[in-house]
Design a protein around this motif. Structure first.
Motif, short mmCIF file in Angstrom:
data_model
loop_
_atom_site.label_atom_id
_atom_site.label_comp_id
_atom_site.label_asym_id
_atom_site.label_seq_id
_atom_site.Cartn_x
_atom_site.Cartn_y
_atom_site.Cartn_z
N LEU A 4 25.38 95.59 31.16
CA LEU A 4 25.18 96.20 30.22
C LEU A 4 23.88 97.37 30.45
O LEU A 4 22.95 96.72 30.90
N VAL A 5 23.99 98.57 30.33
CA VAL A 5 22.78 99.57 30.74
C VAL A 5 22.62 100.34 29.77
O VAL A 5 23.23 101.47 29.36
N GLU A 6 21.22 100.19 29.02
CA GLU A 6 20.59 101.26 28.13
C GLU A 6 20.18 102.38 28.74
O GLU A 6 19.78 102.48 29.90
N SER A 7 20.27 103.65 27.97
CA SER A 7 19.56 104.87 28.55
C SER A 7 19.22 105.60 27.04
O SER A 7 19.88 105.28 26.00
N GLY A 8 18.32 106.67 27.36
CA GLY A 8 17.99 107.48 26.32
C GLY A 8 16.82 107.43 25.53
O GLY A 8 16.49 108.00 24.62
N GLY A 9 16.02 106.19 26.08
CA GLY A 9 14.73 106.06 25.53
C GLY A 9 13.80 106.95 26.17
O GLY A 9 13.87 108.05 26.84
N GLY A 10 12.70 107.05 25.39
CA GLY A 10 11.60 107.95 26.13
C GLY A 10 10.40 108.16 24.61
O GLY A 10 10.33 107.36 23.81
N LEU A 11 9.54 109.29 25.18
CA LEU A 11 8.62 109.40 23.97
C LEU A 11 8.93 110.59 23.04
O LEU A 11 9.46 111.70 23.51
N SER A 25 29.60 97.90 32.32
CA SER A 25 30.20 97.95 33.74
C SER A 25 30.88 96.51 33.95
O SER A 25 30.16 95.75 33.39
N GLY A 26 31.95 96.63 34.66
CA GLY A 26 32.41 95.28 35.07
C GLY A 26 33.27 94.80 33.79
O GLY A 26 33.99 93.64 33.95
N PHE A 27 33.24 95.22 32.62
CA PHE A 27 34.31 94.68 31.59
C PHE A 27 34.43 95.89 30.44
O PHE A 27 33.65 96.68 30.50
N THR A 28 35.48 95.54 29.69
CA THR A 28 35.65 96.40 28.61
C THR A 28 34.97 96.16 27.44
O THR A 28 35.20 94.96 26.88
N LEU A 29 34.50 97.27 26.81
CA LEU A 29 33.60 96.78 25.39
C LEU A 29 34.62 96.66 24.37
O LEU A 29 34.15 96.18 23.40
N ASP A 30 35.76 97.16 24.49
CA ASP A 30 36.74 97.31 23.47
C ASP A 30 36.79 95.92 22.55
O ASP A 30 36.94 95.92 21.24
N TYR A 31 36.72 94.96 23.23
CA TYR A 31 37.09 93.57 22.49
C TYR A 31 35.78 92.88 22.00
O TYR A 31 35.82 91.89 21.34
N TYR A 32 34.60 93.59 22.12
CA TYR A 32 33.43 93.00 21.57
C TYR A 32 32.49 93.53 20.72
O TYR A 32 32.48 94.93 20.60
N ALA A 33 31.97 93.11 19.87
CA ALA A 33 30.94 93.54 18.86
C ALA A 33 29.81 93.91 19.81
O ALA A 33 29.53 93.04 20.74
N ILE A 34 28.94 94.83 19.46
CA ILE A 34 27.68 95.13 20.01
C ILE A 34 26.60 95.55 19.27
O ILE A 34 26.82 95.99 18.10
N GLY A 35 25.58 94.73 19.58
CA GLY A 35 24.29 94.85 18.56
C GLY A 35 23.14 95.58 19.70
O GLY A 35 23.11 95.52 20.80
N ASN A 77 33.48 103.65 27.10
CA ASN A 77 32.98 102.32 27.44
C ASN A 77 31.46 102.23 26.90
O ASN A 77 30.66 101.48 27.43
N THR A 78 31.22 102.90 25.62
CA THR A 78 29.67 103.13 25.75
C THR A 78 29.70 102.98 23.85
O THR A 78 30.32 103.23 23.30
N VAL A 79 28.36 102.42 23.48
CA VAL A 79 28.04 102.27 22.27
C VAL A 79 26.65 103.09 21.95
O VAL A 79 25.87 102.96 23.08
N TYR A 80 26.34 103.83 20.92
CA TYR A 80 25.46 104.79 20.96
C TYR A 80 24.42 104.21 19.65
O TYR A 80 24.98 103.65 18.72
#
Length: 121
Positions: A4-11, A25-35, A77-80
């Protein structure tokens, strides 16, 4: 390799907005809850928001309700995490995590490395 790779942080200035992304990457997010979680220096790790695998169920910490919105695009394959009306107390390292199942009540299985969000004038 599952990742899992996060992005978008900053000041950002108080009152501003940021959108964080959590890409798998390496798996599909569809089947999982994301926090989304955060940890500020000297403070405990805090759960910020969660979204079920279908996107039908979401929850938020009281401290961010009405300001943050979690969403997912399974095709990408992304959560925002859309963060509006940011406050200095939102400053923290934000991390996403995939649950072992479809529900936000399932145990966490994988963590991202985190992205820094700093809210300051």
């Amino acid at each position: 390799q599952l990742q899992l790779v996060e992005s978008g942080g900053g000041l950002v200035q108080p009152g501003g907005s940021l959108r964080l992304s959590c890409a798998a990457s390496g798996f599909t997010l569809d089947y999982y809850a994301i926090g989304w979680f955060r940890q500020a220096p000297g403070k405990e790790h805090e759960g910020v928001s969660c979204i079920s695998s279908s996107g039908e169920n979401t929850n938020y910490a009281d401290s961010v309700k009405g300001r943050f919105t979690i969403s997912r695009d399974n095709a990408k394959n992304t959560v925002y995490l859309q963060m509006n009306s940011l406050k200095p107390e939102d400053t923290a390292v934000y991390s996403c995590a995939a649950a072992r199942g479809k529900s936000c009540s399932d145990a966490i299985g994988s963590w991202g490395q985190g992205t820094q969000v700093t809210v300051s004038s």
